[in-house]
Enzyme design. Structure first.
Site, PDB file in Angstrom:
ATOM      1  N   SER A  70       0.828  -1.199   0.110  1.00  0.00           N
ATOM      2  CA  SER A  70      -0.099   0.062   0.039  1.00  0.00           C
ATOM      3  C   SER A  70       0.871   1.337  -0.044  1.00  0.00           C
ATOM      4  O   SER A  70       0.359   2.322  -0.604  1.00  0.00           O
ATOM      5  CB  SER A  70      -1.020  -0.068   1.096  1.00  0.00           C
TER       6      SER A  70
ATOM      7  N   GLY B 164       4.543  -9.116   3.258  1.00  0.00           N
ATOM      8  CA  GLY B 164       3.521  -9.250   4.066  1.00  0.00           C
ATOM      9  C   GLY B 164       2.348  -9.283   2.824  1.00  0.00           C
ATOM     10  O   GLY B 164       1.331  -9.644   3.020  1.00  0.00           O
TER      11      GLY B 164
ATOM     12  N   GLU C  11      10.501  -9.406  -5.184  1.00  0.00           N
ATOM     13  CA  GLU C  11      10.974  -8.289  -4.476  1.00  0.00           C
ATOM     14  C   GLU C  11      12.383  -8.252  -4.239  1.00  0.00           C
ATOM     15  O   GLU C  11      13.366  -7.120  -4.550  1.00  0.00           O
ATOM     16  CB  GLU C  11      10.267  -7.843  -3.179  1.00  0.00           C
TER      17      GLU C  11
HETATM   18  C1  5RP Z   1       5.077  -7.150  -0.052  1.00  0.00           C
HETATM   19  C2  5RP Z   1       5.740  -6.229   0.888  1.00  0.00           C
HETATM   20  C3  5RP Z   1       5.473  -4.893   1.351  1.00  0.00           C
HETATM   21  O1  5RP Z   1       6.467  -3.991   0.894  1.00  0.00           O
HETATM   22  C4  5RP Z   1       5.193  -4.908   2.880  1.00  0.00           C
HETATM   23  O2  5RP Z   1       4.231  -5.819   3.105  1.00  0.00           O
HETATM   24  C5  5RP Z   1       4.669  -3.639   3.316  1.00  0.00           C
HETATM   25  O3  5RP Z   1       3.526  -3.181   2.922  1.00  0.00           O
HETATM   26  P1  5RP Z   1       2.590  -1.909   3.052  1.00  0.00           P
HETATM   27  O4  5RP Z   1       3.386  -0.847   2.389  1.00  0.00           O
HETATM   28  O5  5RP Z   1       1.248  -2.080   2.353  1.00  0.00           O
HETATM   29  O6  5RP Z   1       2.697  -1.751   4.561  1.00  0.00           O
HETATM   30  O7  5RP Z   1       6.759  -6.838   1.304  1.00  0.00           O
HETATM   31  O8  5RP Z   1       5.261  -8.462  -0.279  1.00  0.00           O
END
Ligand code: 5RP
Length: 236
Positions: A35, A105, A112
């Site tokens: 997000s 997450g 990534e």
């Molecule tokens: C996805 C990730 C995201 O960058 C991480 O979960 C952070 O997400 P957000 O900006 O929604 O808090 O690692 O795999």
């Protein structure tokens, strides 16, 4: 500031914008997932539309990133077409004082790590709730696993002292399936004293594709905060 949710949104927007402002014309840009990064992608699109930013190409780290890039008019490319990534912008679930991260997450940590790890400058965008003294204190370690190896990998993780849980879908029955067709185990460790060692140990278990511990990859951490009721961005 009316609610906590509004404050978090404001922090994410500001930090996303601050990261997008650091991208220069002519760059190949790694587009992270989540997000917070979504705001960075949106602001990159705004800069392209206004003519302030020219000739950039994005490398998406997920289906979400590529959908957003198309929505906001960012041309995409692939790792086969380019020989370098100038800058990557990505979020994180935890950041420690040594700029070590837990990511995943959004179950996108495998791609990534490839894209962020290749970037000459990797900028992490977080709100202040993501800062921790020690990795693993608020968030489990996500591990992408081949579906046929889930059970033996869970046993191996328990032997290492972890508590693995298969990540389940929201508004979808059954497990989360990654963009690569695999599953995710969220593993709680009582104490991660050596993230670099744990990262290697986890990736050495047969059937593990990648884990969400990112060591020595982040160059800049931008943190969104609220000060006197206003969102500000500071650099760690
Ligand atoms: C996805 C990730 C995201 O960058 C991480 O979960 C952070 O997400 P957000 O900006 O929604 O808090 O690692 O795999």
């Amino acid at each position: 500031m009316s609610t906590g949710a509004d404050a978090v949104k404001l922090m994410k927007q500001q930090v996303g914008k601050a990261a997008a402002d650091r991208v220069q014309s002519g760059s190949i840009v790694g587009l992270g997932t989540g997000s917070t990064t979504a705001y960075a992608i949106q602001y990159l699109g705004d800069r392209i539309k206004s003519g302030d930013l020219k000739d950039i190409k994005g490398i998406p780290t997920s289906f979400q990133a590529s959908v957003l890039a198309k929505q906001y008019g960012i041309p995409l490319t692939t790792l086969d077409e380019v020989d370098r990534i100038h800058i990557a912008i990505d979020g994180a679930d935890e950041v420690d004082p040594q700029k070590q991260l837990i990511k995943g997450g959004g179950a996108a940590h495998t791609r990534e790590k490839v894209v962020d790890g290749l970037a000459e400058l990797f900028i992490v965008v977080v709100d202040r709730s993501k800062l921790v003294e020690r990795l693993g204190s608020t968030f489990p370690v996500p591990i992408e696993v081949l579906p046929m190896a889930v059970t033996p990998v869970m046993r191996a993780l328990e032997k290492l002292g972890g508590k693995p849980e298969l990540r389940m879908g929201v508004k979808k029955d059954g497990p989360v399936i990654t963009d690569q067709g695999n599953m995710v185990l969220d593993v709680t460790f009582a104490n991660i004293s050596n993230p670099a060692e744990l990262e290697k140990t986890l990736n050495n278990i047969p059937g593990v594709l990648e884990n969400g511990i990112f060591v020595d990859l982040a160059n800049v951490i931008l943190i969104g905060e609220i000060q006197d009721g206003q969102p500000i961005v500071r650099e760690m």
